[in-house]
Design a protein around this motif. Structure first.
Motif, PDB file in Angstrom:
ATOM      1  N   PRO A 184     -15.095  -2.137 -16.669  1.00  0.00           N
ATOM      2  CA  PRO A 184     -15.463  -0.839 -16.101  1.00  0.00           C
ATOM      3  C   PRO A 184     -14.310  -0.317 -15.249  1.00  0.00           C
ATOM      4  N   PRO A 185     -14.119   1.028 -15.217  1.00  0.00           N
ATOM      5  CA  PRO A 185     -13.003   1.555 -14.432  1.00  0.00           C
ATOM      6  C   PRO A 185     -13.171   1.210 -12.946  1.00  0.00           C
ATOM      7  N   GLU A 186     -12.026   0.957 -12.322  1.00  0.00           N
ATOM      8  CA  GLU A 186     -12.025   0.630 -10.896  1.00  0.00           C
ATOM      9  C   GLU A 186     -12.424   1.852 -10.082  1.00  0.00           C
ATOM     10  N   PRO A 187     -13.127   1.685  -8.956  1.00  0.00           N
ATOM     11  CA  PRO A 187     -13.438   2.856  -8.121  1.00  0.00           C
ATOM     12  C   PRO A 187     -12.155   3.509  -7.620  1.00  0.00           C
ATOM     13  N   VAL A 188     -12.143   4.852  -7.597  1.00  0.00           N
ATOM     14  CA  VAL A 188     -10.923   5.588  -7.260  1.00  0.00           C
ATOM     15  C   VAL A 188     -10.380   5.188  -5.887  1.00  0.00           C
ATOM     16  N   GLN A 189     -11.273   4.944  -4.933  1.00  0.00           N
ATOM     17  CA  GLN A 189     -10.802   4.576  -3.597  1.00  0.00           C
ATOM     18  C   GLN A 189     -10.071   3.246  -3.582  1.00  0.00           C
ATOM     19  N   ALA A 190     -10.529   2.329  -4.426  1.00  0.00           N
ATOM     20  CA  ALA A 190      -9.879   1.018  -4.503  1.00  0.00           C
ATOM     21  C   ALA A 190      -8.465   1.151  -5.066  1.00  0.00           C
ATOM     22  N   VAL A 191      -8.339   2.013  -6.079  1.00  0.00           N
ATOM     23  CA  VAL A 191      -7.030   2.228  -6.691  1.00  0.00           C
ATOM     24  C   VAL A 191      -6.068   2.827  -5.673  1.00  0.00           C
ATOM     25  N   LYS A 192      -6.544   3.867  -4.980  1.00  0.00           N
ATOM     26  CA  LYS A 192      -5.705   4.541  -3.986  1.00  0.00           C
ATOM     27  C   LYS A 192      -5.290   3.597  -2.873  1.00  0.00           C
ATOM     28  N   LYS A 193      -6.267   2.831  -2.407  1.00  0.00           N
ATOM     29  CA  LYS A 193      -6.017   1.935  -1.289  1.00  0.00           C
ATOM     30  C   LYS A 193      -4.944   0.911  -1.663  1.00  0.00           C
ATOM     31  N   ARG A 194      -5.072   0.377  -2.872  1.00  0.00           N
ATOM     32  CA  ARG A 194      -4.132  -0.643  -3.333  1.00  0.00           C
ATOM     33  C   ARG A 194      -2.721  -0.066  -3.459  1.00  0.00           C
ATOM     34  N   ARG A 195      -2.616   1.114  -4.066  1.00  0.00           N
ATOM     35  CA  ARG A 195      -1.294   1.724  -4.255  1.00  0.00           C
ATOM     36  C   ARG A 195      -0.672   2.115  -2.929  1.00  0.00           C
ATOM     37  N   ASP A 196      -1.487   2.707  -2.047  1.00  0.00           N
ATOM     38  CA  ASP A 196      -0.956   3.142  -0.752  1.00  0.00           C
ATOM     39  C   ASP A 196      -0.507   1.957   0.105  1.00  0.00           C
ATOM     40  N   ALA A 197      -1.257   0.854   0.011  1.00  0.00           N
ATOM     41  CA  ALA A 197      -0.885  -0.332   0.782  1.00  0.00           C
ATOM     42  C   ALA A 197       0.457  -0.878   0.311  1.00  0.00           C
ATOM     43  N   ALA A 198       0.655  -0.890  -1.000  1.00  0.00           N
ATOM     44  CA  ALA A 198       1.919  -1.394  -1.552  1.00  0.00           C
ATOM     45  C   ALA A 198       3.072  -0.490  -1.148  1.00  0.00           C
ATOM     46  N   LEU A 199       2.861   0.832  -1.230  1.00  0.00           N
ATOM     47  CA  LEU A 199       3.924   1.785  -0.879  1.00  0.00           C
ATOM     48  C   LEU A 199       4.267   1.657   0.603  1.00  0.00           C
ATOM     49  N   SER A 200       3.249   1.578   1.419  1.00  0.00           N
ATOM     50  CA  SER A 200       3.475   1.501   2.854  1.00  0.00           C
ATOM     51  C   SER A 200       4.232   0.212   3.227  1.00  0.00           C
ATOM     52  N   ALA A 201       3.882  -0.897   2.558  1.00  0.00           N
ATOM     53  CA  ALA A 201       4.593  -2.158   2.819  1.00  0.00           C
ATOM     54  C   ALA A 201       6.057  -2.044   2.417  1.00  0.00           C
ATOM     55  N   LEU A 202       6.296  -1.348   1.300  1.00  0.00           N
ATOM     56  CA  LEU A 202       7.666  -1.174   0.807  1.00  0.00           C
ATOM     57  C   LEU A 202       8.496  -0.343   1.791  1.00  0.00           C
ATOM     58  N   VAL A 203       7.934   0.788   2.230  1.00  0.00           N
ATOM     59  CA  VAL A 203       8.670   1.696   3.121  1.00  0.00           C
ATOM     60  C   VAL A 203       8.894   1.046   4.492  1.00  0.00           C
ATOM     61  N   GLN A 204       7.862   0.326   4.963  1.00  0.00           N
ATOM     62  CA  GLN A 204       7.995  -0.305   6.277  1.00  0.00           C
ATOM     63  C   GLN A 204       8.998  -1.451   6.289  1.00  0.00           C
ATOM     64  N   SER A 205       9.384  -1.902   5.104  1.00  0.00           N
ATOM     65  CA  SER A 205      10.362  -2.987   5.060  1.00  0.00           C
ATOM     66  C   SER A 205      11.788  -2.462   5.245  1.00  0.00           C
ATOM     67  N   VAL A 206      11.950  -1.143   5.404  1.00  0.00           N
ATOM     68  CA  VAL A 206      13.283  -0.571   5.616  1.00  0.00           C
ATOM     69  C   VAL A 206      13.342   0.046   7.023  1.00  0.00           C
ATOM     70  N   PRO A 207      13.846  -0.713   8.021  1.00  0.00           N
ATOM     71  CA  PRO A 207      13.884  -0.183   9.393  1.00  0.00           C
ATOM     72  C   PRO A 207      14.606   1.163   9.503  1.00  0.00           C
TER      73      PRO A 207
END
Lengths: 153, 171
Positions: free
Chosen positions: B5-28
């Motif tokens: 079954p398709p993943e709930p939209v909020q779960a998809v967004k949350k996962r992608r945003d968390a990954a992006l935020s971790a990536l950006v925060q790794s560059v002081p």
């Protein structure tokens, strides 16, 4: 005459907010050659795993140094702006070491200044980065966009 | 074979945003310059919020060429790293909170970077998007465009070559 021009350029460089924010220091300035350095700082790091300074911070140092070299050229442009700048990153700068850039404005026409620069850390024999760029030459007659520096002539 | 079954939209967004935020925060340095990223699906737009310390010519005033160059380089590196971890983010193997991309890859390293200054940067927010033109095993070529008020009127663009990062845990 040379001293007055050098003083103007020095004041101009030290009044640049971005260069100030990065803690740049003008070490030498003479007839188309500029030496500017900056300290390592944890805020300037690109990759915390290596603590190596971000290429962008080195770019800012190179750009400022190249601009200063143009401003100090005997042809005395009223102002200058970067047209293009290419930077080659030869090795990572050693963390916690000061980076020094030396730029030389090697050719100037009525409209364009050509500059090359080398940056190194405390090991001056192994360059960290090299740059080459073209800069605009704003006429000193007070016409057009040179107004921003018109009071220095 | 039954379809999940398709993943709930909020779960998809949350996962992608968390990954992006971790990536950006790794560059002081991205934080120092005030660079953040907007995301639509996998499309990223970098935003450099205006600050007095980005000024290079106080008389015009105009953004410093070095701040512009750094903005473009940060955008290129984040886009490249993002494209390298995207598949991994999408597998959902890293759980609901998503993954920390920095545990999977190292940052790409810049080989060379050429910035083309098209007009002076105004004292206001700037935006940039990068396009990975070639992503090989060892090298990548990335193009970046930056604008302020009008998407069609670029104030700077750049092309850079990058050394591909090694996957952590794989050699």
């Amino acid at each position: 005459m040379e001293d007055a021009k050098a003083r103007v350029a020095r004041q101009f460089i030290e009044a640049i907010p971005h260069s100030k924010a990065l803690g740049m220091r003008l070490d030498a300035l003479d007839a188309g050659v500029a030496v500017i350095s900056m300290d390592w700082d944890p805020r300037f790091v690109g990759d915390p795993q290596t603590e190596v300074i971000h290429g962008g911070a080195v770019s800012a140092l190179m750009d400022t140094c190249c601009g200063a070299a143009v401003m100090s050229h005997p042809s005395a442009p009223a102002s200058t702006a970067t047209l293009d700048l290419r930077i080659d990153y030869m090795r990572p700068a050693t963390p916690r070491q000061r980076i020094t850039a030396r730029a030389e404005c090697h050719h100037v026409t009525r409209t364009v200044a050509f500059v090359r620069a080398v940056a190194h850390d405390e090991d001056a024999d192994r360059p960290v980065a090299m740059a080459s760029g073209a800069f605009t030459v704003e006429p000193s007659s007070g016409r057009g966009r040179s107004r921003e520096k018109g009071d220095t002539q | 074979m039954s379809r999940r079954p398709p993943e709930p939209v909020q779960a998809v967004k949350k996962r992608r945003d968390a990954a992006l935020s971790a990536l950006v925060q790794s560059v002081p340095y991205a934080g120092f310059l005030g660079i953040s990223f907007d995301r639509r699906g996998d499309e990223l737009t970098a935003v450099m919020s205006f600050d007095e310390k980005l000024i290079g010519n106080p008389f015009l005033p105009a953004l410093h060429g070095g701040a512009t160059a750094a903005f473009l380089e940060v955008t290129a590196i984040i886009e490249l790293a993002w494209s390298l971890v995207w598949e991994e983010i999408e597998t959902g193997l890293h759980g609901a909170d998503g993954m920390d991309p920095m545990r999977v890859i190292q940052m790409p390293k810049t080989i060379d970077f050429t910035v083309d200054y098209l007009r002076s940067g105004l004292p206001r927010d700037a935006y940039a998007r990068a396009r990975v033109n070639r992503s090989g095993r060892r090298y990548a070529s990335v193009h970046v465009e930056a604008w302020q008020d009008n998407r069609a009127r670029l104030f700077a663009q750049a092309t850079g070559h990058f050394l591909m990062p090694r996957r952590i845990g794989k050699d």
